[in-house]
Write an enzyme that holds these catalytic residues in place. Structure first.
Site, PDB file in Angstrom:
ATOM      1  N   TYR A 179      -2.009 -27.716   1.358  1.00 36.95           N
ATOM      2  CA  TYR A 179      -3.114 -27.583   0.324  1.00 36.95           C
ATOM      3  C   TYR A 179      -2.362 -27.010  -0.844  1.00 36.95           C
ATOM      4  O   TYR A 179      -2.613 -27.834  -1.978  1.00 36.95           O
ATOM      5  CB  TYR A 179      -4.146 -26.574   0.876  1.00 36.95           C
ATOM      6  CG  TYR A 179      -5.203 -26.610  -0.165  1.00 36.95           C
ATOM      7  CD1 TYR A 179      -6.395 -27.260  -0.149  1.00 36.95           C
ATOM      8  CD2 TYR A 179      -5.171 -25.584  -1.255  1.00 36.95           C
ATOM      9  CE1 TYR A 179      -7.555 -27.328  -0.920  1.00 36.95           C
ATOM     10  CE2 TYR A 179      -6.176 -25.558  -2.300  1.00 36.95           C
ATOM     11  CZ  TYR A 179      -7.543 -26.330  -1.900  1.00 36.95           C
ATOM     12  OH  TYR A 179      -8.313 -25.955  -2.906  1.00 36.95           O
TER      13      TYR A 179
ATOM     14  N   SER B 138     -11.831 -27.358  -7.047  1.00 34.39           N
ATOM     15  CA  SER B 138     -11.581 -27.125  -5.588  1.00 34.39           C
ATOM     16  C   SER B 138     -13.093 -26.915  -5.030  1.00 34.39           C
ATOM     17  O   SER B 138     -14.030 -26.342  -5.846  1.00 34.39           O
ATOM     18  CB  SER B 138     -10.600 -25.962  -5.290  1.00 34.39           C
ATOM     19  OG  SER B 138     -11.220 -24.851  -5.497  1.00 34.39           O
TER      20      SER B 138
ATOM     21  N   TYR C 166      -7.641 -24.460 -16.990  1.00 35.08           N
ATOM     22  CA  TYR C 166      -8.239 -23.757 -15.770  1.00 35.08           C
ATOM     23  C   TYR C 166      -8.841 -22.429 -16.487  1.00 35.08           C
ATOM     24  O   TYR C 166      -8.435 -22.101 -17.632  1.00 35.08           O
ATOM     25  CB  TYR C 166      -7.242 -23.343 -14.766  1.00 35.08           C
ATOM     26  CG  TYR C 166      -7.785 -22.998 -13.290  1.00 35.08           C
ATOM     27  CD1 TYR C 166      -8.506 -24.095 -12.701  1.00 35.08           C
ATOM     28  CD2 TYR C 166      -7.748 -22.040 -12.901  1.00 35.08           C
ATOM     29  CE1 TYR C 166      -8.956 -23.930 -11.636  1.00 35.08           C
ATOM     30  CE2 TYR C 166      -8.131 -21.571 -11.445  1.00 35.08           C
ATOM     31  CZ  TYR C 166      -8.916 -22.381 -10.852  1.00 35.08           C
ATOM     32  OH  TYR C 166      -9.442 -22.503  -9.714  1.00 35.08           O
TER      33      TYR C 166
ATOM     34  N   GLU D 201      -1.170 -29.687  -4.444  1.00 36.15           N
ATOM     35  CA  GLU D 201      -1.679 -29.479  -6.015  1.00 36.15           C
ATOM     36  C   GLU D 201      -0.271 -29.249  -7.071  1.00 36.15           C
ATOM     37  O   GLU D 201      -0.710 -29.122  -8.269  1.00 36.15           O
ATOM     38  CB  GLU D 201      -2.710 -28.249  -6.034  1.00 36.15           C
ATOM     39  CG  GLU D 201      -3.888 -28.511  -5.359  1.00 36.15           C
ATOM     40  CD  GLU D 201      -4.894 -27.559  -5.739  1.00 36.15           C
ATOM     41  OE1 GLU D 201      -4.325 -26.456  -5.965  1.00 36.15           O
ATOM     42  OE2 GLU D 201      -5.986 -27.830  -5.377  1.00 36.15           O
TER      43      GLU D 201
ATOM     44  N   ASN E 227     -14.268 -23.138  -5.431  1.00 35.06           N
ATOM     45  CA  ASN E 227     -14.327 -22.569  -6.537  1.00 35.06           C
ATOM     46  C   ASN E 227     -15.766 -22.577  -7.314  1.00 35.06           C
ATOM     47  O   ASN E 227     -16.235 -23.793  -7.617  1.00 35.06           O
ATOM     48  CB  ASN E 227     -13.311 -23.032  -7.601  1.00 35.06           C
ATOM     49  CG  ASN E 227     -13.368 -22.620  -9.021  1.00 35.06           C
ATOM     50  OD1 ASN E 227     -14.161 -21.731  -9.108  1.00 35.06           O
ATOM     51  ND2 ASN E 227     -12.508 -22.986  -9.599  1.00 35.06           N
TER      52      ASN E 227
END
Length: 248
Positions: A184, A43, A208, A188, A46
């Site tokens: 948003y 993102s 992640y 995802e 991030n």
């Protein structure tokens, strides 16, 4: 939660970093070892996935998986900024600048990896919105959000957390800000649930650097409500700087 630990091969150009991998969820370790596909989501806000961290993470993934995808979030960003008070033109300029920065990080990481980067597909999330697989999974998540109260609560909390970083201290979000942030997160959500259906791969591991709230809910052996596909996994992929490795 069982952990596996893998280091970047010495054959890679980036050898001064270690990647620590922790599969999360009952089936994730098996899917990680199977090695069909890895997905990294990046993102604009991030900072963890710097060029160096992206290069290290993808270099590890290319050793472990047949195919690697990097998807960067670009959905609802303009709506969020407008809801925060930006004029439409200013919101477009700001989003364009943010997305250029994300793509620059990804492109730089691919350049650092070298020839192996040919097996990495880097695309914006918006590229999937009209694809049948994404539509199918998105329909499932929409249905679940209407009936799965726990899922909706976690989704709402993630949207609020996203907004809280952009509001004044102790500020409360407006309805339009909440709606934009929910859009948003909703965009995802399908990639947590069934990336194999979206991308047409046999199995996939969502990678992640931490366990997001949606990941913790969905992969922590839920007995009711929305659950990931049987061939969808989740893993913490943490890049550690050399000085951190030496101190541990």
């Amino acid at each position: 939660m069982r952990g596996v630990r893998m280091a970047i091969s010495e054959s890679q150009s980036l050898t001064d970093q270690e990647v620590r991998v922790l599969p999360f969820g009952a089936s994730s370790e098996g899917l990680l070892r199977r090695g069909d596909h890895a997905l990294f989501g990046v993102s604009t806000g991030n900072s963890y996935f710097s060029r160096r961290h992206l290069a290290d993470a993808m270099a590890w993934a290319l050793e472990q998986f047949a195919v690697v995808d990097v998807v960067h979030a670009d959905v609802a960003l303009e709506a969020i900024l407008e809801a925060l008070g930006y004029e439409p033109q200013a919101a477009r300029r700001s989003v364009a600048k943010q997305l250029r920065g994300v793509r620059r990080r990804i492109d730089g990481a691919l350049e650092d990896i070298g020839a192996a980067a040919e097996r990495v597909r880097a695309r914006p999330l918006s590229a999937f919105l009209d694809q049948p697989g994404y539509h199918e999974v998105r329909a499932r998540t929409r249905t679940a959000l209407r009936t799965d109260l726990e899922l909706r609560s976690v989704r709402d909390a993630m949207a609020y957390q996203f907004l809280a970083k952009r509001l004044k201290p102790n500020g409360l979000p407006t309805p339009s800000q909440v709606q934009a942030a929910l859009a948003y997160v909703d965009a995802e959500l399908p990639f947590f649930v069934d990336t194999p259906r979206i991308l047409g791969v046999a199995s996939s591991v969502h990678c992640y650097h931490t366990v997001l709230a949606l990941g913790r809910l969905l992969f922590d052996e839920r007995r009711t409500g929305l659950r990931p596909a049987h061939n969808q996994g989740y893993a913490i992929v943490e890049c550690r700087d050399q000085n951190t490795v030496e101190e541990s």
